[in-house]
Design a protein around this motif. Structure first.
Motif, PDB file in Angstrom:
ATOM      1  N   LEU A  61       0.917  -0.846  -0.601  1.00 27.44           N
ATOM      2  CA  LEU A  61       0.448  -0.009   0.004  1.00 27.44           C
ATOM      3  C   LEU A  61       1.135   1.630  -0.091  1.00 27.44           C
ATOM      4  CD1 LEU A  61      -2.633  -1.087   2.486  1.00 27.44           C
ATOM      5  CD2 LEU A  61      -3.331  -0.986   0.393  1.00 27.44           C
ATOM      6  N   GLU A  62       0.666   2.148  -0.526  1.00 25.46           N
ATOM      7  CA  GLU A  62       0.980   3.534  -0.242  1.00 25.46           C
ATOM      8  C   GLU A  62       0.639   4.588  -0.179  1.00 25.46           C
ATOM      9  OE1 GLU A  62       2.095   3.901  -5.050  1.00 25.46           O
ATOM     10  OE2 GLU A  62       3.464   2.382  -4.606  1.00 25.46           O
ATOM     11  N   GLY A  63       1.357   5.614   0.155  1.00 24.29           N
ATOM     12  CA  GLY A  63       0.026   6.647   1.330  1.00 24.29           C
ATOM     13  C   GLY A  63       1.176   7.377   1.435  1.00 24.29           C
ATOM     14  N   GLU A  64       0.906   9.226   0.985  1.00 25.20           N
ATOM     15  CA  GLU A  64       1.665  10.149   1.533  1.00 25.20           C
ATOM     16  C   GLU A  64       2.052  10.469   3.005  1.00 25.20           C
ATOM     17  OE1 GLU A  64      -0.174  13.692  -0.142  1.00 25.20           O
ATOM     18  OE2 GLU A  64      -0.237  12.860  -1.326  1.00 25.20           O
ATOM     19  N   ARG A  65       1.396   9.475   3.955  1.00 23.69           N
ATOM     20  CA  ARG A  65       1.785   9.756   5.098  1.00 23.69           C
ATOM     21  C   ARG A  65       2.092   8.722   6.012  1.00 23.69           C
ATOM     22  NH1 ARG A  65      -3.429  14.560   6.594  1.00 23.69           N
ATOM     23  NH2 ARG A  65      -2.153  16.241   5.073  1.00 23.69           N
ATOM     24  N   PHE A  66       2.245   7.446   5.780  1.00 23.31           N
ATOM     25  CA  PHE A  66       2.708   6.198   6.041  1.00 23.31           C
ATOM     26  C   PHE A  66       3.901   6.517   6.903  1.00 23.31           C
ATOM     27  CE2 PHE A  66       1.424   2.510   3.826  1.00 23.31           C
ATOM     28  CZ  PHE A  66       0.522   3.425   3.209  1.00 23.31           C
ATOM     29  N   MET A  67       3.919   6.035   7.682  1.00 25.52           N
ATOM     30  CA  MET A  67       4.911   6.448   9.274  1.00 25.52           C
ATOM     31  C   MET A  67       5.688   5.256   9.522  1.00 25.52           C
ATOM     32  SD  MET A  67       2.456   6.121  12.485  1.00 25.52           S
ATOM     33  CE  MET A  67       1.368   7.719  12.042  1.00 25.52           C
ATOM     34  N   ARG A  68       6.823   5.222   9.982  1.00 27.55           N
ATOM     35  CA  ARG A  68       7.563   4.360  11.444  1.00 27.55           C
ATOM     36  C   ARG A  68       6.913   4.035  12.497  1.00 27.55           C
ATOM     37  NH1 ARG A  68      11.984   6.176   7.553  1.00 27.55           N
ATOM     38  NH2 ARG A  68      12.129   5.309   6.524  1.00 27.55           N
ATOM     39  N   GLY A  88       8.263   1.698  16.266  1.00 29.64           N
ATOM     40  CA  GLY A  88       9.027   1.071  16.927  1.00 29.64           C
ATOM     41  C   GLY A  88       9.762   0.908  16.950  1.00 29.64           C
ATOM     42  N   ASP A  89      10.644   0.207  16.686  1.00 29.05           N
ATOM     43  CA  ASP A  89      11.987   0.411  16.127  1.00 29.05           C
ATOM     44  C   ASP A  89      12.820  -0.233  15.280  1.00 29.05           C
ATOM     45  OD1 ASP A  89      11.702  -2.223  17.139  1.00 29.05           O
ATOM     46  OD2 ASP A  89      13.904  -2.316  18.231  1.00 29.05           O
ATOM     47  N   GLY A  90      11.700  -0.489  14.201  1.00 27.01           N
ATOM     48  CA  GLY A  90      11.711  -0.983  12.885  1.00 27.01           C
ATOM     49  C   GLY A  90      11.756  -0.595  11.621  1.00 27.01           C
ATOM     50  N   ASP A  91      12.156  -1.050  10.512  1.00 33.90           N
ATOM     51  CA  ASP A  91      11.889  -0.147   8.930  1.00 33.90           C
ATOM     52  C   ASP A  91      10.262   0.226   8.769  1.00 33.90           C
ATOM     53  OD1 ASP A  91      14.070   1.038   9.498  1.00 33.90           O
ATOM     54  OD2 ASP A  91      15.386  -0.491   8.818  1.00 33.90           O
ATOM     55  N   LEU A  92       9.398  -0.854   9.157  1.00 31.42           N
ATOM     56  CA  LEU A  92       7.975  -0.607   8.120  1.00 31.42           C
ATOM     57  C   LEU A  92       7.218   0.182   8.523  1.00 31.42           C
ATOM     58  CD1 LEU A  92       7.510  -3.477   9.359  1.00 31.42           C
ATOM     59  CD2 LEU A  92       8.353  -3.416   7.388  1.00 31.42           C
ATOM     60  N   ARG A  93       6.508   0.487   7.331  1.00 32.53           N
ATOM     61  CA  ARG A  93       6.399   2.003   7.399  1.00 32.53           C
ATOM     62  C   ARG A  93       4.443   2.017   7.040  1.00 32.53           C
ATOM     63  NH1 ARG A  93       8.861   6.676   5.471  1.00 32.53           N
ATOM     64  NH2 ARG A  93       7.244   7.200   5.055  1.00 32.53           N
ATOM     65  N   PHE A  94       3.540   2.501   7.276  1.00 34.99           N
ATOM     66  CA  PHE A  94       2.039   2.028   7.596  1.00 34.99           C
ATOM     67  C   PHE A  94       1.173   3.083   7.388  1.00 34.99           C
ATOM     68  CE2 PHE A  94      -2.115  -0.036   7.919  1.00 34.99           C
ATOM     69  CZ  PHE A  94      -1.627  -0.982   6.489  1.00 34.99           C
ATOM     70  N   SER A  95      -0.113   3.369   7.910  1.00 29.24           N
ATOM     71  CA  SER A  95      -0.854   4.748   7.562  1.00 29.24           C
ATOM     72  C   SER A  95      -1.138   4.596   9.582  1.00 29.24           C
ATOM     73  CB  SER A  95      -2.167   4.785   6.831  1.00 29.24           C
ATOM     74  OG  SER A  95      -2.749   3.440   7.792  1.00 29.24           O
ATOM     75  N   ARG A  96      -1.010   3.467  10.020  1.00 33.70           N
ATOM     76  CA  ARG A  96      -0.759   3.865  11.495  1.00 33.70           C
ATOM     77  C   ARG A  96      -0.083   2.222  11.831  1.00 33.70           C
ATOM     78  NH1 ARG A  96      -2.881   7.555  10.235  1.00 33.70           N
ATOM     79  NH2 ARG A  96      -4.815   8.320  10.633  1.00 33.70           N
ATOM     80  N   PRO A  97       0.500   2.993  13.281  1.00 37.06           N
ATOM     81  CA  PRO A  97       1.315   1.524  13.997  1.00 37.06           C
ATOM     82  C   PRO A  97      -0.308   0.278  14.092  1.00 37.06           C
ATOM     83  CG  PRO A  97       1.016   3.715  15.179  1.00 37.06           C
ATOM     84  CD  PRO A  97       0.624   3.797  14.240  1.00 37.06           C
ATOM     85  N   ILE A  98       0.461  -1.088  13.839  1.00 39.05           N
ATOM     86  CA  ILE A  98      -0.750  -2.225  12.999  1.00 39.05           C
ATOM     87  C   ILE A  98      -0.853  -3.320  14.448  1.00 39.05           C
ATOM     88  CG2 ILE A  98      -0.469  -4.472  12.571  1.00 39.05           C
ATOM     89  CD1 ILE A  98       0.896  -3.416  10.102  1.00 39.05           C
ATOM     90  N   ARG A  99      -1.868  -2.730  15.778  1.00 39.87           N
ATOM     91  CA  ARG A  99      -1.712  -3.153  16.088  1.00 39.87           C
ATOM     92  C   ARG A  99      -2.170  -4.795  17.129  1.00 39.87           C
ATOM     93  NH1 ARG A  99       0.737   0.981  18.742  1.00 39.87           N
ATOM     94  NH2 ARG A  99      -0.243   2.513  19.227  1.00 39.87           N
ATOM     95  N   TRP A 100      -2.903  -5.356  15.414  1.00 36.64           N
ATOM     96  CA  TRP A 100      -3.098  -6.793  15.859  1.00 36.64           C
ATOM     97  C   TRP A 100      -3.344  -7.581  14.277  1.00 36.64           C
ATOM     98  CZ3 TRP A 100      -7.126  -3.131  17.157  1.00 36.64           C
ATOM     99  CH2 TRP A 100      -8.712  -2.955  16.428  1.00 36.64           C
ATOM    100  N   LEU A 101      -3.405  -8.568  14.163  1.00 34.22           N
ATOM    101  CA  LEU A 101      -3.695  -8.865  12.881  1.00 34.22           C
ATOM    102  C   LEU A 101      -4.660 -10.635  12.668  1.00 34.22           C
ATOM    103  CD1 LEU A 101      -2.502  -9.749  10.302  1.00 34.22           C
ATOM    104  CD2 LEU A 101      -0.282 -10.790  10.641  1.00 34.22           C
TER     105      LEU A 101
END
Length: 699
Positions: free
Chosen positions: A122-129, A131-144
């Motif tokens: 997924l792509e987005g202008e406001r994706f964020m890092r 935690g201490d990793g390099d993954l980027r997403f629009s929000r922190p991923i809390r559950w899967l």
């Protein structure tokens, strides 16, 4: 969220096909806290498939009939025996191949690889890092939550020290169901979340919000417009919507309606309430969409009322402060606002717009009163940009300009044009209705185009930071809608000439790039908006034909009229009746020397050279067409010319193929040229409509 859902709707089905997976449905869901895909009809295992693998050239794979190390290495790499190698002939010679059967993998194993890709592609202008990793997403991923039927799909998203493992656990509404929930099987997802006060289906939430709003306004005997953009925005902000009716003091209704509605819609995401349908009178109420507890709507309403009261108080202060000054008193402040660093201030731009507007008024032969209103509106059209109201609420530019102009006792047409010159603001917006607004709108956009193009900033691909395509489209559409006989070539020439007197640029290069750009927009608008077949657009614009392109820019109304006229001819079948004979005449006439703009047959045809009655008949019919040709030149009356072309068709057929036919390419060059001139005159008459060589037969 809406962008992510749109991406998944495109990406996930394609990903399944790419991985040899069929399914029945792919449903994408989303709320502010979750993004989900529910796929039905997936098989347990991929289907087996055959794959042909190309190996080395036969000459490399075999020596004296024995396999070489190249063949052995290829077989080993593919996991087959040497006897399984086959030789096939290709366009580049004989090669060794292996036919392999790829055993289908278990779908669960494939999904373990695909799901992370779906998430992180997924792509987005406001994706964020996070935690201490390099993954980027629009929000922190809390559950899967990952299920295949009733089984958890074993996988993990690793982000530095943060690991999110898949499970069957999800979470309900923050307020109405704060506890976690267990999803037994994938097909339970939508209903399980519904019981936890989360409606995951966006369209369902949107429909529910619409119904709730209609019910709410009915309670207070009002009406509201359900703005599509606002509805989409609030739908993406809630998981379990409920409407809240709020109030504000009636004194605020003394503010302009546009101010109140802009504050509500753009800043607070409220739906304003009107007294009735098609009624611009507001009630002191608003509707807001809550994601909280419906039983606490009174508390929610009180909080929102406090906010809207403060915003309206600000609006009233700005409005009253601005009204202490006349609109033209704002003009000097525009000198402090930069239009573009290389193009000066907004005051400089306003002066350019005023000059261009005067040029267009003269160009259209407008009267003294119209010209005054246009020049006055052009000078004042940007003045409200430095008002306190527009500084706080930029969406009100033009709207406040109109109101401040009326308060300053400017003519009503001047005030209206200050608002209208921004129209259209989007592809589906209305066009300016007054002549004053139309001309000022043209002047503003032509200044944008000439000045920005002079910097070498020309739209390429999807990049168009100054919305120049939209500006050019507006110039054309305003001219068409207002039936303004705009000679775009002359205007661009004069505006560019005036511009280069101040800026050191190549005038002719600038004009060429602008005209090419406008021709592209004309072509696009005719095909996309007017629904003109592409070959008919080529017929009137020509293909690498400078005379036709110049004609298009010199008369925008004529280019539109001819395009629509040809399309109607095709639909009625009239085009087919004259196509063959005109096209044949055009091809033959090309072998002669007659210029394409020559229309007088008496100058170039010698009747003494006629040898057969068919030549006489052809010539007499050509002479009878001169009134229709004159009507085209004077008033663009193409209908009568088409009727005349239809009538002359049998005569031309007799001239070329009938019992009295002639040899057009006669050995005598004088007779030959005389006959080619007959056909050339007919060709030139047809060119007044378009270049028939561009028409695709049996389109």
């Amino acid at each position: 969220m809406s962008d992510a859902i749109a991406e998944w709707k495109s990406f996930i089905p394609a990903s399944l096909v790419e991985n040899n997976l069929s399914c029945d449905t792919v449903n994408i869901y989303g709320t502010p806290r979750r993004l989900a895909v529910l796929i039905t009809g997936l098989p347990l295992q991929q289907e087996d498939c055959q794959e042909e693998v190309k190996g080395p050239n036969v000459k490399v794979a075999f020596k004296d009939g024995q396999p070489t190390k190249a063949a052995e290495g290829f077989a080993k790499k593919q996991g087959v025996e040497l006897d399984d190698l086959v030789i096939r002939t290709t366009g580049k010679g004989e090669f060794v191949f292996v036919d392999k059967v790829i055993i289908g993998r278990m779908v669960a194993d494939v999904l373990v690889e695909l799901v992370p890709r779906w998430i992180f592609n997924l792509e987005g202008e406001r994706f964020m890092r996070w935690g201490d990793g390099d993954l980027r997403f629009s929000r922190p991923i809390r559950w899967l939550l990952a299920l295949v039927d009733d089984q958890v799909l074993p996988m993990a998203l690793v982000n530095g020290s943060k690991i999110v493992n898949s499970d069957r656990i999800s979470h309900g509404h923050r307020v109405l169901h704060p506890k976690s929930i267990t999803i037994i099987k994938a097909s339970d997802y939508v209903e399980a979340l519904r019981h936890a006060h989360v409606i995951v289906d966006i369209e369902e939430r949107k429909a529910l919000i619409t119904k709730q709003i209609q019910t709410a306004v009915a309670k207070i005997n009002g009406h509201t417009e359900i703005y599509a953009d606002l509805l989409a925005e609030v739908t993406n902000l809630v998981e379990y919507p409920s409407t809240v009716i709020g109030n504000f003091e009636k004194d605020f209704l003394q503010l302009p309606v546009d101010v109140i509605t802009k504050i509500m819609v753009s800043h607070q995401r409220y739906f304003p309430v009107f007294r009735g349908y098609n009624d611009l009178e507001l009630l002191p109420n608003f509707i807001t969409i809550s994601n909280g507890d419906p039983n606490k709507s009174d508390i929610i309403a009180t909080g929102n009322e406090r906010i809207i009261r403060a915003r309206l108080a600000d609006g009233r202060f700005f409005y009253e402060t601005d009204l202490r000054n006349s609109l033209d008193s704002f003009l000097p402040k525009l000198a402090n606002v930069t239009f573009q660093k290389d193009l000066g201030s907004v005051l400089d731009k306003s002066r350019r717009i005023s000059k261009i507007a005067a040029l267009i008024s003269k160009h259209l032969h407008l009267g003294k009163d119209d010209s005054y209103n246009i020049c006055r509106a052009a000078l004042l059209c940007k003045a409200d940009l430095v008002s306190q109201m527009v500084n706080e609420f930029p969406e009100l530019q033009g709207i406040m300009g109109e109101k401040y102009a009326l308060a300053s006792r400017e003519p009503e047409l001047v005030a209206k044009a200050i608002f209208e010159h921004y129209l259209p603001r989007s592809a589906d917006d209305v066009l300016p209705q007054t002549l004053t607004g139309q001309v000022v709108g043209l002047a503003d956009r032509l200044d944008n185009l000439v000045s920005i193009f002079s910097l070498g900033i020309i739209p390429t691909g999807s990049s168009d930071p100054f919305a120049l395509r939209r500006a050019a489209n507006a110039v054309i559409n305003i001219s068409w809608a207002g039936n303004l006989a705009v000679n775009l070539h002359q205007l661009l020439l004069q505006i560019s000439t005036d511009f280069v007197e101040v800026h050191d640029i190549d005038k002719y290069k600038l004009i060429k790039s602008l005209e090419d750009f406008f021709l592209q927009r004309i072509r696009t608008l005719l095909q996309d908006e007017k629904q003109i077949d592409y070959d008919l657009v080529n017929t009137i614009l020509g293909e690498n034909n400078p005379e036709y392109t110049a004609r298009a820019l010199q008369d925008l109304l004529d280019i539109r009229y001819r395009a629509i006229f040809l399309q109607e001819m095709r639909q009625k079948g009239t085009l087919d009746q004259i196509y063959e004979i005109i096209n044949r005449s055009v091809k033959l006439a090309a072998q002669g020397e007659l210029e394409v703009n020559h229309l007088d047959p008496e100058d170039v045809i010698d009747t003494e050279l006629f040898q057969k009655p068919s030549e006489v008949a052809f010539y007499e019919d050509i002479l009878r067409m001169r009134p229709q040709v004159q009507a085209v030149l004077e008033s663009h009356n193409y209908q009568q010319l088409v009727i005349a072309l239809t009538k002359i068709a049998p005569t031309v057929n007799n001239f070329l193929d009938g019992p009295e036919s002639v040899l057009v390419l006669d050995p005598d060059p004088v007779i030959k040229q005389n006959r080619l001139n007959l056909l050339g005159i007919l060709r030139n008459y047809s060119l007044l409509i378009g270049d028939f060589r561009m028409i695709v037969k049996n389109f």
